[in-house]
Design an enzyme around this catalytic site. Structure first.
Site, PDB file in Angstrom:
ATOM      1  N   GLU A 179       0.906  -0.914   0.009  1.00 41.32           N
ATOM      2  CA  GLU A 179       0.507  -0.028   0.437  1.00 41.32           C
ATOM      3  C   GLU A 179       0.839   1.129   0.357  1.00 41.32           C
ATOM      4  OE1 GLU A 179      -3.439   2.235   2.779  1.00 41.32           O
ATOM      5  OE2 GLU A 179      -2.590   0.379   3.079  1.00 41.32           O
ATOM      6  N   ARG A 184       4.888 -13.562  10.009  1.00 42.30           N
ATOM      7  CA  ARG A 184       5.926 -12.262  10.159  1.00 42.30           C
ATOM      8  C   ARG A 184       6.898 -11.777  10.579  1.00 42.30           C
ATOM      9  NH1 ARG A 184       2.034  -6.907  11.487  1.00 42.30           N
ATOM     10  NH2 ARG A 184       4.032  -5.439  11.641  1.00 42.30           N
ATOM     11  N   LYS A 221       2.483   0.184  10.691  1.00 44.19           N
ATOM     12  CA  LYS A 221       2.633   1.692  10.196  1.00 44.19           C
ATOM     13  C   LYS A 221       2.069   2.869  10.372  1.00 44.19           C
ATOM     14  CE  LYS A 221       2.808   0.676   5.388  1.00 44.19           C
ATOM     15  NZ  LYS A 221       1.700   0.500   4.100  1.00 44.19           N
TER      16      LYS A 221
END
Length: 718
Positions: free
Chosen positions: A213, A434, A444
């Site tokens: 993104e 992760r 983020k």
């Protein structure tokens, strides 16, 4: 012309006989041309678990050891002897020697031992393909080979050694096969991870995607996702990698972030075969949402955010859930126009009200946002959520395997529901763990808060886990790739320590980092050196003692030198020390401060050169700088600590409560004159101080600034 393909992971008791026969065929008959190649797989054919394949021009391919050996026997002028039928029988018997269960091979071995009584060869009085096939099966079987080496069966052991000794080419052929198997093991050892995760349908082609993104800079967690998708697409399966920007939230996305992501991927050596944008599919996604609304599989909802969260949490149906198709379409149209009424509404998929998996409780799939989009401008006022757009665009773009972090696991049923509800092509999903690090935030949103509140300098702050941050700290791309690929696609969630990360980096920078000298200016000690030349002079010395390719540097010598205060305080009167790059010297006198509050402070030294002294016998080996014969360069050394003080923050922890009050440490130094030639991004070692990356090069009137690069041993970290 023929080609023999061998699976390097297959049972060697099945593959070695064919390799030996093929090698002998090539050596014994100049008209025989057989290309031998290896594939890093366990089997070449999924139908019969074969580790072999023989292809010949104008003939059907053969996929098992027995048929391949029979083919060599019938078509090539090789060792078949007078009794071809007997040779065939022994070739068939070789197949019974492939099992690694000793009880299964014990009977065939005893029969072989009895047959070889008073015999030198299996068939007749000359060697045949039978000998090669059976010898290869035994040599490739660890269990049988161990029994032979122990001499458990005298006749088999005698024959086995005789065949090997009278055919000098056999040993290299075995080494040839073992080399490929060992090459695979070494490669896996370097990777440090298991990539054999049995992805389904890879024989039909592999297309992966990395969907960032553009609302921030890539951090190390994104790097893992990008590198794994790249590895499976390009290195493991020779497939296709798509980089797709998930640009579905105009409130957060900027062109700046998009450009930075492209640059960071290129820096990591990731080259997507195609770059696309979810915004390219806004019309198709809109059409698919209309399709769901018309099918009664979605509905428009104006429930307030907090109320919706409460209803989803407690399994309560929305009051709008049973609205008519016409009502839902009309409200979606208002959303599309971006009217005052439209912004109140969203669209939710009608999955479930009370599914135990809360991700399945009627998730939002479309929102109204009148803000202009950085690519499509004012064209759209409605935008799909990631969970709606991702599976649809994956299917449309031909993605075969969606590799994503395990945090999405609860949403996998949601992903599949979208594809089923819209009757779209299925996509295989693989979850991997992760990458988490101690005392590090990868959210983020929280990283953005740090930037906006001034806790850090920006997204490329060396204390940040962004790609730009860790590169500015001094991480090399090769080390970054190695570290991440060693973690592999495992699903085990661990909190990694930065020390392992930086220790990997040290392996790459130590052999190529030029050595320089710096002395801290605070309370620096001036030492007079008796026995030194009166006039200063310079000598050429290697920049790296073990890497002459880096060239030489100028080392200045004078009768007055500068020494770090910490080193001077460690000296004892008349102690013999070593001045690195010069030789030994004896400490003749030490002058201390007259200040009663700081009598340990050294204010001066008198040294006497003793160049014939043995440097191996001195305890103190120190760095120093001549005050004459060179221009001393001012350098600010900067070190950093973790931004937060707790190894792992829990969900209910307030980040502000664990902010580290001091994360920046500056040391003013003077460095040798060679440092003036360094450029931004150069990596060096100040001997006895550590490795540093040049963040700002020296300019006259402006000091150089260098960032300390961790090596995995320091107390301070990221």
């Amino acid at each position: 012309m023929s080609a023999l393909t061998i699976a390097s992971k297959a049972n060697q008791a099945e593959t070695l006989p064919a390799l030996l026969v093929a090698e002998y065929a090539k050596q014994s008959d100049p008209n025989v041309k057989v290309d031998i190649c290896f594939k890093d797989v366990e089997q070449l054919s999924s139908e019969n678990n074969s580790g072999l394949e023989l292809t010949s021009t104008g003939k059907p391919s053969l996929e098992n050891s027995r048929d391949i050996l029979h083919s060599f026997l019938e078509n090539f002028k090789t060792r078949q002897g007078e009794s071809q039928q007997s040779v065939k029988e022994w070739i068939d018997r070789a197949g019974k020697l492939a099992s690694t269960d000793f009880k299964s091979v014990e009977g065939p071995l005893l029969e072989l031992d009895a047959h070889l009584t008073l015999r030198s060869y299996l068939v007749g009085f000359t060697p045949t393909l039978a000998d090669l096939a059976v010898w290869g099966a035994l040599r490739g079987n660890k269990v049988a080979y161990a029994a032979i080496k122990k001499g458990a069966m005298l006749n088999v052991t005698r024959w086995f050694r005789f065949i090997e000794e009278t055919n000098s080419w056999i040993g290299p052929a075995v080494q040839f096969l073992n080399a490929h198997a060992q090459e695979r093991k070494v490669a896996k050892s370097k990777e440090g991870a298991n990539y054999d995760i049995a992805l389904p349908d890879t024989d039909k082609g592999v297309v992966t995607r990395f969907p960032p993104e553009p609302s921030g800079y890539l951090h190390i967690g994104h790097a893992k996702a990008a590198l794994l998708n790249d590895y499976f697409a390009h290195e493991m399966y020779q497939g296709t990698l798509i980089c797709r920007f998930d640009d579905t939230n105009p409130s957060k996305e900027r062109e700046e972030f998009q450009d930075a992501i492209v640059e960071d991927l290129a820096l990591m050596g990731i080259k997507p075969d195609k770059t696309s944008y979810t915004s390219n599919y806004f019309q198709e996604l809109y059409d698919q949402c209309v399709k769901l609304l018309k099918a009664g599989k979605a509905y428009s909802d104006d429930t307030e955010r907090e109320a919706m969260q409460h209803e989803r949490m407690h399994g309560i149906a929305s009051k709008r859930r049973d609205a008519s198709v016409e009502e839902n379409l009309a409200r979606f149209e208002e959303m599309k126009k971006g009217t005052g009424e439209g912004v109140r509404w969203c669209v939710r998929a009608k999955m479930s009200v009370d599914n135990p998996n809360k991700a399945m409780r009627d998730p939002v799939i479309y929102r109204c946002n009148p803000q202009a989009h950085h690519r499509t401008g004012e064209q759209w006022k409605i935008y799909p959520t990631y969970d709606f757009a991702c599976p649809i665009v994956d299917s449309m773009e031909g993605i075969t395997h969606a590799l994503r972090t395990i945090e999405y696991r609860d949403r996998n049923p949601q992903y599949n529901w979208m594809l089923d509800a819209l009757d779209l092509r299925k996509v295989h999903i693989w979850d991997f763990a992760r990458m988490n690090f101690i005392r590090t935030l990868l959210s983020k949103r929280k990283l953005s808060q740090f930037v906006e509140s001034g806790v850090v300098w920006g997204w490329d702050d060396p204390r940040f886990p962004t790609i730009r941050g860790i590169r500015r700290r001094g991480m090399t791309i090769d080390a970054l790739r190695e570290f991440i690929l060693k973690q592999g696609p495992s699903r085990n969630i661990v909190n990694l320590d930065w020390t392992l990360f930086w220790a990997t980096n040290k392996k790459y920078i130590d052999p190529v980092a030029p050595r320089h000298t710096a002395v801290a200016t605070e309370n620096v000690v001036t030492a007079r050196v008796k026995g030194a030349r009166v006039a200063p002079y310079t000598e050429d010395k290697p920049k790296h003692g073990k890497n002459p390719e880096l060239g030489n540097k100028k080392v200045a010598y004078s009768s007055e030198i500068l020494i770090d205060q910490a080193d001077a305080q460690a000296f004892a009167p008349d102690e013999e020390i070593t001045l690195m790059n010069w030789g030994n010297a004896i400490v003749r006198s030490i002058t201390h401060s007259l200040n009663p509050l700081n009598r340990s402070l050294v204010t001066g030294l008198e040294l006497e050169l003793h160049l014939q002294g043995d440097v191996k016998k001195t305890k103190q080996k120190i760095t120093w700088l001549a005050t004459a014969g060179q221009e001393l360069i001012p350098v600010e050394l900067v070190d950093f600590d973790y931004l937060i003080t707790k190894d792992k923050l829990e969900e209910d922890d307030n980040v502000d409560d664990f902010l580290n009050p001091k994360t920046l440490f500056r040391t003013e130094t003077l460095a040798d004159g060679n440092v003036a030639d360094l450029k931004e991004d150069d990596i060096i070692q100040f001997e006895r101080k550590g490795y540093f990356r040049v963040d700002r090069a020296f300019k006259h009137g402006e000091k150089a600034v260098m960032f300390c690069i961790p090596t995995g041993k320091e107390g301070k970290g990221k």
